[in-house]
Write a protein that holds these residues in place. Structure first.
Motif: not given
Lengths: 113, 115
Positions: A18, A57, A59, A61-63, A65, A67, A79, A85
């Motif tokens: 991560d 946002n 498309t 991946p939820n990985r 994030s 902030k 993550n 990546d």
């Protein structure tokens, strides 16, 4: 006194780890962005925040994030890093959303081994 | 100072040619790029030129590179209302670890089309 600064400039890491990339702008802009540069040099938008609120946002991946603790900062946390990546990630800011000029950071080269 | 400089605004009449100019500082850039940003959209790669070329033509677009003067220009022939956008010049720089080049962008030129 760089307008849009992102750190680190280089990030080399193992699969599964991560990691975070930080971005700060001192322009007083309301809107910040994360772009990913793909192999064809196309800068594809990932996220956009306006005054700390998520407004774009794509498309992604939820990985991934984002902030935004305040409107001058937009950090990107990733993550469980994967080989795919590996890319250059650009932070940018603009005065407001819409038809505004983007000021880009110098990019973060992420290499996942 | 800025690594890549370009004028902020250019106003042309529909049907005329548009010429957007850019100067850069890094003589080791392998590629030089023009990106287009339409209203409300992200940047899109418009065209690019390899540093050992003087000119590249692609339909209505002509890119001229003067490496000696570190000057890059984008000419849009027969400018249309759909060309109204912000055009970013960018130069590449190589990361020591290889992989995708980094890009240094200019601040962008607003192309305004008058009817």
């Amino acid at each position: 006194d760089t307008a849009v600064s992102q750190t680190p400039k280089y990030l080399v890491t193992q699969m599964g780890n991560d990691k975070s990339i930080k971005c700060e702008q001192n322009l007083g802009h309301d809107t910040m962005y994360w772009y990913k540069q793909d192999s064809k040099k196309f800068l594809k938008i990932m996220f956009s925040y306006n005054n700390k609120e998520l407004i774009i946002n794509e498309t992604v991946p939820n990985r991934f994030s984002p902030k935004s603790p305040d409107k001058a900062h937009l950090n990107l946390h990733i993550n469980s890093l994967e080989l795919g990546d590996s890319a250059v990630y650009f932070c940018a800011s603009s005065l407001k959303t819409g038809n505004e000029k983007l000021f880009f950071g110098s990019g973060t080269q992420l290499s996942v081994l | 100072g800025e690594d890549v400089e370009q004028s902020l605004f250019l106003s042309v009449r529909e049907g005329d040619s548009s010429v957007i100019n850019c100067t850069y500082t890094d003589s080791s850039s392998t590629y030089l790029y023009w990106y287009k940003q339409e209203p409300g959209a992200g940047l899109q790669l418009l065209t690019y030129i390899f540093s050992n070329m003087d000119m590249k033509q692609d339909q209505r677009l002509t890119v001229l590179l003067n490496k000696k003067d570190k000057h890059l220009s984008l000419r849009i022939a027969d400018t249309q209302t759909g060309d109204s956008a912000i055009y970013f010049c960018a130069e590449s720089f190589a990361y020591s670890g290889g992989g995708a080049d980094g890009l240094t962008f200019g601040k962008g030129t607003h192309l305004i089309i008058q009817p």
